[in-house]
Design an enzyme around this catalytic site. Sequence first.
Site, PDB file in Angstrom:
ATOM      1  N   ALA A 325       0.738  -1.118  -0.104  1.00  0.00           N
ATOM      2  CA  ALA A 325      -0.052  -0.115   0.049  1.00  0.00           C
ATOM      3  C   ALA A 325       0.949   1.244   0.077  1.00  0.00           C
ATOM      4  O   ALA A 325       1.892   1.109  -0.699  1.00  0.00           O
ATOM      5  CB  ALA A 325      -1.076   0.032   1.229  1.00  0.00           C
ATOM      6  N   HIS A 327       2.938   3.066   2.027  1.00  0.00           N
ATOM      7  CA  HIS A 327       4.541   3.289   2.256  1.00  0.00           C
ATOM      8  C   HIS A 327       5.144   2.443   1.301  1.00  0.00           C
ATOM      9  O   HIS A 327       6.393   3.004   1.090  1.00  0.00           O
ATOM     10  CB  HIS A 327       4.600   2.505   3.682  1.00  0.00           C
ATOM     11  CG  HIS A 327       5.762   2.945   4.441  1.00  0.00           C
ATOM     12  ND1 HIS A 327       7.078   2.049   4.540  1.00  0.00           N
ATOM     13  CD2 HIS A 327       6.273   4.146   4.862  1.00  0.00           C
ATOM     14  CE1 HIS A 327       7.990   2.810   5.169  1.00  0.00           C
ATOM     15  NE2 HIS A 327       7.698   3.987   5.399  1.00  0.00           N
ATOM     16  N   CYS A 328       4.736   1.327   1.115  1.00  0.00           N
ATOM     17  CA  CYS A 328       5.267   0.567  -0.133  1.00  0.00           C
ATOM     18  C   CYS A 328       5.860   1.233  -1.349  1.00  0.00           C
ATOM     19  O   CYS A 328       6.510   0.846  -2.045  1.00  0.00           O
ATOM     20  CB  CYS A 328       4.694  -0.849  -0.469  1.00  0.00           C
ATOM     21  SG  CYS A 328       4.570  -1.916   1.038  1.00  0.00           S
ATOM     22  N   VAL A 329       4.993   2.292  -1.745  1.00  0.00           N
ATOM     23  CA  VAL A 329       5.028   2.968  -3.282  1.00  0.00           C
ATOM     24  C   VAL A 329       5.723   4.199  -3.008  1.00  0.00           C
ATOM     25  O   VAL A 329       5.815   4.988  -3.937  1.00  0.00           O
ATOM     26  CB  VAL A 329       3.519   3.116  -3.769  1.00  0.00           C
ATOM     27  CG1 VAL A 329       2.890   1.833  -4.034  1.00  0.00           C
ATOM     28  CG2 VAL A 329       2.740   3.953  -2.750  1.00  0.00           C
TER      29      VAL A 329
END
Length: 342
Positions: A325, A327-329
Amino acid sequence: METTLTPRALGFAMPAEWAPHAATWTAWPHDEEQWMGYLEPVRREFAAFVDTLARFEPVHLIVADEESEADARARLNSANVTLHRIPHNDLWLRDSGAIFVRRGEEVALTDWEFNGWGGKYPAQLDNQIPTHMARILGGKLWRAGIVMEGGSLEVNGQGVCLTTRQCLLSPERNPHLDEEDLEGYLRDYLGIHSVIWLGEGLEGDHTDGHIDTIARFAREHTIVSAVCEDEADPNYWPLRENLEILESLGGFQIVKLPLPKNPLYLEETRLPPTYANFYIANGAVLVPVYGDPNDEKALEVLRKVFPERQVIGLMARNLITGGGAFHCVTQQQPVGRIWAGG
């Protein structure tokens, strides 16, 4: 491993996410086959996320090709977004992008090898993203030379790092390195002097237990820890064990953050939805929500943790089909003058 010219030797260290940002780096979703038919709804969610983020700080948006650039321009409403045409495999800049370090008012970049979370996915193009970022910014880029993903590290800006053994000790990453070796690299390239090792991450997490889905620093001495309320859920005991480790540390306030109540699946595969994958931007915390009964409960927990920021829930039910989500992107670029070396 050279130490004389490492970031730490020159006084650089990784700041906390809540330190002021000059910008955020991210990438536009572009591969229909990769998204298994979800590309259109993912792009709708992603556009809402980028437009919201751009209200608080500039955004550097990487686009893969002409179609991606046209699609992003058509969907985005903010003028606070700069597009960069860079071929890439996927949009998970937290793991593939450069990790920034700072010395006073100077900012530079570090490059870690990215191998698609232990060889699970193609990553040759993504592994070049830090080089492109350094070229665009004109900044010094240190190459650590080992596999490491930004989502596997959580720092408080005071030299303390959270991580998981499941990820960092995965034999598909750096089989020749042990905990002490890895701590040495984190010390020399990110200025980390104390590593807190947790155990396992979420079921269905193809990153092998990234810390940014289960435990996050909110302030120097405050840690938000994901918990599972259902004892029959496979996530219950690993998260409970991680919580017990955190509570045993002393010196930290531990805040419990529920997982979504209802599990999500992509065909037969369980997905790893979590509210802990929030992103701390300038003046805001952007939180993934899933249309779940625990959405509002999680937002209320985070509003109490971040009283000085706007806590905004944004839909990520389609984005999570890719395994991550907000934070990952994202990858934050700290405020500061870009240091070119020398």
